[in-house]
Design a protein around this motif. Structure first.
Motif, mmCIF file in Angstrom:
data_model
loop_
_atom_site.group_PDB
_atom_site.id
_atom_site.type_symbol
_atom_site.label_atom_id
_atom_site.label_comp_id
_atom_site.label_asym_id
_atom_site.label_seq_id
_atom_site.Cartn_x
_atom_site.Cartn_y
_atom_site.Cartn_z
ATOM 1 N N ALA A 1 0.887 -1.179 -0.286
ATOM 2 C CA ALA A 1 0.074 0.261 0.023
ATOM 3 C C ALA A 1 1.063 1.642 -0.029
ATOM 4 N N PRO A 2 1.838 1.674 -1.050
ATOM 5 C CA PRO A 2 2.388 2.214 -1.548
ATOM 6 C C PRO A 2 1.832 3.921 -0.651
ATOM 7 N N LEU A 3 0.266 4.526 -1.420
ATOM 8 C CA LEU A 3 -0.236 5.165 -1.129
ATOM 9 C C LEU A 3 -0.252 5.713 0.405
ATOM 10 N N ALA A 4 -0.791 4.634 0.797
ATOM 11 C CA ALA A 4 -1.475 4.966 2.452
ATOM 12 C C ALA A 4 0.463 4.986 3.167
ATOM 13 N N TYR A 5 0.713 4.456 2.904
ATOM 14 C CA TYR A 5 1.767 4.448 3.727
ATOM 15 C C TYR A 5 3.131 6.057 3.507
ATOM 16 N N ALA A 6 2.399 5.969 2.633
ATOM 17 C CA ALA A 6 3.260 7.836 2.039
ATOM 18 C C ALA A 6 2.428 8.738 2.505
ATOM 19 N N LEU A 7 1.585 8.581 2.788
ATOM 20 C CA LEU A 7 0.350 9.329 3.464
ATOM 21 C C LEU A 7 0.769 9.004 4.717
ATOM 22 N N SER A 8 0.586 8.348 5.276
ATOM 23 C CA SER A 8 1.282 8.250 6.673
ATOM 24 C C SER A 8 2.379 9.245 7.272
ATOM 25 N N ALA A 9 3.349 8.737 6.033
ATOM 26 C CA ALA A 9 4.967 9.467 6.239
ATOM 27 C C ALA A 9 4.900 11.066 6.264
ATOM 28 N N PHE A 10 3.791 11.176 5.823
ATOM 29 C CA PHE A 10 3.543 13.429 5.130
ATOM 30 C C PHE A 10 2.911 13.185 6.680
ATOM 31 N N ALA A 11 2.371 12.820 6.484
ATOM 32 C CA ALA A 11 0.956 13.153 7.689
ATOM 33 C C ALA A 11 2.165 13.281 9.415
#
Length: 125
Positions: free
Chosen positions: A39-49
């Motif tokens: 889930a690259p998008l989900a994990y990248a968004l969590s890192a952005f958050a």
């Protein structure tokens, strides 16, 4: 001019943002290092958050009002947009992010926190 945004009751806000920065950052780091392909998008968004939470922690602690306002706007927009998309198209997020489901995995605190932060900043004018 900076003022004491992180003083008095503002210390609690700084502490909560610091805790969320650690929690979201640790979770995103583990997910990116071990399962990024799932889930690259989900994990990248969590890192952005997590980065937004770090920025807010520092901005509030140092009294950087404009930076904090911009970061709170980004956080609120992220929670609302990602929360809505994650409910309308669950397949787009095969794993949760901090902001998916309006922060349901974090007891909806990510939805309430930017509102509290905005209230704190705007009443301190």
């Amino acid at each position: 001019m900076s003022d004491a945004l992180g003083k008095g009751p503002g210390r609690a806000l700084v502490a909560v943002y610091g805790l969320f920065a650690l929690a979201a950052g640790a979770r995103a780091t583990v997910q990116i290092l071990t399962r990024f392909g799932e889930a690259p998008l989900a994990y990248a968004l969590s890192a952005f958050a997590a980065l937004v939470y770090v920025l807010l922690t520092v901005a509030l602690a140092r009294g950087a009002r404009r930076v904090a306002l911009v970061a709170l706007g980004i956080e609120l927009a992220g929670v609302l947009v990602i929360g809505t998309v994650s409910l309308l198209d669950p397949a787009a997020f095969p794993d949760d992010t901090v902001w998916s489901g309006y922060g349901s995995g974090y007891l909806y605190i990510p939805l309430v926190l930017p509102l509290v932060g905005l209230y704190w900043l705007l009443r301190r004018r």
